[in-house]
Design an enzyme around this catalytic site. Structure first.
Site, mmCIF file in Angstrom:
data_model
loop_
_atom_site.group_PDB
_atom_site.id
_atom_site.type_symbol
_atom_site.label_atom_id
_atom_site.label_comp_id
_atom_site.label_asym_id
_atom_site.label_seq_id
_atom_site.Cartn_x
_atom_site.Cartn_y
_atom_site.Cartn_z
ATOM 1 N N ASP A 9 0.888 -1.183 0.000
ATOM 2 C CA ASP A 9 0.000 0.000 0.000
ATOM 3 C C ASP A 9 0.920 1.225 0.000
ATOM 4 O OD1 ASP A 9 0.877 -0.426 2.666
ATOM 5 O OD2 ASP A 9 -0.860 0.608 3.498
ATOM 6 N N HIS A 241 9.161 -1.105 9.469
ATOM 7 C CA HIS A 241 8.086 -2.107 9.506
ATOM 8 C C HIS A 241 8.129 -3.026 8.276
ATOM 9 C CE1 HIS A 241 6.185 0.034 12.823
ATOM 10 N NE2 HIS A 241 6.169 1.130 12.107
#
Ligand code: BDR
Ligand code: CA
Length: 304
Positions: A9, A241
């Protein structure tokens, strides 16, 4: 080489993860699939294409979900973290390369069916595309080799609410479906990603290479680090992340895992919470510890 489908994303840390994956000889990225999350899906697709263009790589990109699995759920685009454009307001060109025809979930299904037990899926956004693929073709679940997911916070607080991590709360029903599907999942959550920090001076090293792609990544990461300064005062950096999910897909010895069943709270104040239980079924590998220094060295050797 592991054949990989990379669901993104894109997003600043997604962009770093893309560069890391594409510079890693252990991985063969067959295609990117895009999802809403950090930005609406059209922007996530555009950003993925822009990053590929800057990296001078041509890999198919398939656009996916712009809606949560259960339609009409509220979406939250974290502009304060990823900027208006999702890339820290650094995007000053429209990519010339275009997305491929076809849809993300169908691409996942086709690839998994044509290469049974070979494909690794790395997913670093909401899990909507994978949930849609499972709903459409449940038989793929026994044919996927591995799924490495950045998402969740099992033993630590969330980063959007005290309970929920961003990718999971973006589509809790999709996350619940995927995490309880029986797929062979490794969950790379905040439990470990919040132990992997990139500090600001490294961006000077990136810039010193003189590469255009390095400047692009450094500029957006600088924005990301400023956002981190609000949530982690004094840190002087940001968490890695999405790159850690790539690291785990390359070398699982970066992390220690525990077998757990994980379900997702879908309603109420705790929506998006990932609850791990050691005695439930089906079990997935939940990352509980990471060799941060060794991973960071590996990432830095490859990302630029
Ligand atoms: C995750 O949320 C997104 O904002 C990041 O790209 C990452 O995938 C971290 O919680
Ligand atoms: Ca992401």
């Amino acid at each position: 080489m592991k054949p990989v489908i990379f669901d993104v994303d894109t997003g600043i840390d997604d962009a770093m993860a893309m560069a890391y994956a594409l510079n890693s000889p252990e991985l063969e990225v067959l295609g990117f699939t895009t999802c809403f999350g950090n930005v609406p899906v059209v922007d996530s697709t555009r950003n993925t294409l822009a990053v590929l263009e800057k990296l001078n790589r041509r890999i198919p990109v398939y656009e996916g979900a712009d809606q949560t699995l259960v339609r009409g759920r509220k979406k939250r685009y974290p502009k304060h973290v990823h900027g208006e454009d999702g890339l820290g307001n650094t995007l000053r060109f429209e990519p010339t390369i275009k997305a491929s025809q076809g849809n993300a979930a169908d691409f996942i299904i086709d690839q998994v069916q044509s290469r049974p037990h070979e494909i690794t899926i790395i997913a670093v956004g909401p899990l909507t595309n994978i949930a849609l693929a499972i709903n459409k073709a449940p038989m793929i679940m026994s044919l996927v080799k591995e799924v490495v997911i950045m998402g969740g916070a099992v033993n630590v607080p969330g980063n959007v609410t005290p309970y929920a991590e961003a990718n999971i709360i973006s589509d809790p029903e999709a996350a619940h479906l995927v995490l309880t599907s029986g797929l062979p999942i490794t969950l790379v959550g905040l439990d470990v990603t919040l132990q992997t920090y990139l500090l600001k001076p490294k961006l000077d090293d990136w810039r010193a290479t003189g590469k255009e792609s390095a400047e692009f990544l450094a500029e957006m990461t600088d924005y990301y680090m400023k956002a981190y300064e609000n949530s982690h005062p004094g840190l002087g950096g940001c968490a890695l992340h999405d790159p850690l999910a790539v690291g785990v897909a390359i070398d699982s010895s970066f992390v220690r895992t525990e077998w757990m069943s994980v379900k997702v709270v879908t309603e109420g104040e705790e929506a998006g919470r990932t609850i791990g239980q050691k005695d439930g079924e089906p079990r997935i590998r939940v990352c509980t510890n990471v060799e941060s220094e060794r991973f960071l060295k590996h990432f830095l050797e490859r990302v630029i």
